[in-house]
Write a protein that holds these residues in place. Sequence first.
Motif, PDB file in Angstrom:
ATOM      1  N   ASP A 319      37.271 -33.145  -5.563  1.00 22.40           N
ATOM      2  CA  ASP A 319      37.226 -34.025  -4.374  1.00 22.40           C
ATOM      3  C   ASP A 319      38.328 -34.301  -3.521  1.00 22.40           C
ATOM      4  O   ASP A 319      38.307 -35.036  -2.639  1.00 22.40           O
ATOM      5  N   GLU A 333      30.162 -32.779  -2.900  1.00 22.99           N
ATOM      6  CA  GLU A 333      29.327 -32.005  -3.444  1.00 22.99           C
ATOM      7  C   GLU A 333      29.514 -30.559  -3.368  1.00 22.99           C
ATOM      8  O   GLU A 333      28.700 -29.969  -3.832  1.00 22.99           O
ATOM      9  N   LYS A 365      33.496 -35.410 -12.397  1.00 26.35           N
ATOM     10  CA  LYS A 365      33.234 -35.844 -11.246  1.00 26.35           C
ATOM     11  C   LYS A 365      32.319 -34.889 -10.249  1.00 26.35           C
ATOM     12  O   LYS A 365      31.378 -35.398  -9.687  1.00 26.35           O
ATOM     13  N   ARG A 369      28.724 -35.740  -8.689  1.00 25.31           N
ATOM     14  CA  ARG A 369      28.045 -35.692  -7.585  1.00 25.31           C
ATOM     15  C   ARG A 369      26.835 -34.606  -7.221  1.00 25.31           C
ATOM     16  O   ARG A 369      26.314 -35.105  -6.359  1.00 25.31           O
ATOM     17  N   ARG A 372      23.949 -36.637  -8.416  1.00 26.17           N
ATOM     18  CA  ARG A 372      23.545 -37.773  -7.337  1.00 26.17           C
ATOM     19  C   ARG A 372      22.761 -37.491  -6.278  1.00 26.17           C
ATOM     20  O   ARG A 372      21.880 -37.854  -5.640  1.00 26.17           O
TER      21      ARG A 372
END
Length: 459
Positions: A319, A333, A365, A369, A372
Amino acid sequence: MKKLIYHALGPVLKATTTLMVSVAAATLHAQPYPSTYEAPKASPLLIENVTALTGDGRRLDQTAVYVADGVIQWVGEGDSTADAVVIDGSDLWLTPGIIDVHSHLGVYPSPGVEAHSDGNESTAPVTAEVWAEHSIWPQDPGFVRALAGGVTTLQVLPGSANLFGGRGVTIKNSLSGSYQGMKFPEAPYGLKMACGENPKRVYGSRKSAPSTRMGNVAGYREAWIRAQKYIDDWAAYEESGKDDKKAPVRDLELETLAGVLNGEIIVHMHCYRADEMMTVLDMADEFGYEVGSFHHGVEAYKVADRLAEEGVCGALWADWWGFKMEAYDGIMENLALVDRPEGSCAVVHSDSSEGIQRLNQEAAKAMSRGQRMGLDIPPERAIRWITENAAKSLGIDDVTGTIAPGKMADLVLWDGNPMSVYTRAQRVFIDGVLKFDRNDPALIPVTDFELGQLLEAAQ
């Protein structure tokens, strides 16, 4: 059409180049600083009743893994284990040892003082002659911190000030008095290259080349042309019967570049923007070499199809973004989108003495993502980003990176699902030897540097 022509001629060009330099390879790429790492002896080990993420996409519940002579002998069930040390893995999870493909431990060691700044030889745009291993300080406390996070193997790279920063080295995270005692046996070298803002900022501020992105590309191409001539000169010398008067002058910089063109050294390319990645891939076609991995690559999601098509790994952060202009278009993503079902090689890397301590959480993480946005990414797939795919990026996946018979017994026992923020590595094995045990102070190692500090504090 141009792309099709390149791909058609690529194998022919590579085969021709290999033939030309095969005789001279020993001269060009000798190993004057060989690994002296030797796996210590250990009793056979049986871990049973454990949940295993094998690193190749599988999850095995209530399984067993048997290790002897530093090697995984069988998974699931196998021969008698009467002499083995038995560990009950109930409520524990087992993974391959974590592999970080982008670290500066040892070359930017702790404590972070100017005297320890040994990662960037920023004296010329091309410094392919330097080797990161010659800057490694084995007493860096960061190695122990990484071990506590389950890291058993890491690639130590030079910094990114230069177009060609020098050779990186893969090491086992096992303390030694010398870097040779940590070098991963038979692992290929990597060549650190950098595009974009870093080299043009460093040299542009000095009013010298390169100061632009077009200057960067011109600098790469000029260097590759010199390397091609170096190969030709050595081939001509070999064919002439090795007349000493005709022997080329040995050039450390060009030896490394020739190693890339000869397929012996893997390119690890620091590159953020999608357009620059495309340029670099075209340049690799022009000169007949392969890019192993793009590192950082915050825009890799824009060219994920081409990366998968050409088998290029994306060694990425989960990220990080926005800290400079070329990192502005990053998305969280990114890694999940690069991890295509077929042909892709997504890798989570650290580039950080802190991030290397929690690479499992960084992978979690990126997994989250992806989930999601509707992608099916279970833990057994995400763990590949820091095990099997990382090993592939370094050219060592034939000996490590998965829990499979015949592989090195580099293993991590976790107190829960390694994709949970609450989970910690409990025991870490390297070649079947217990190197870290969170519950045993005698097996929480310290470096010589730390030991000296602790002794002084105790007086």
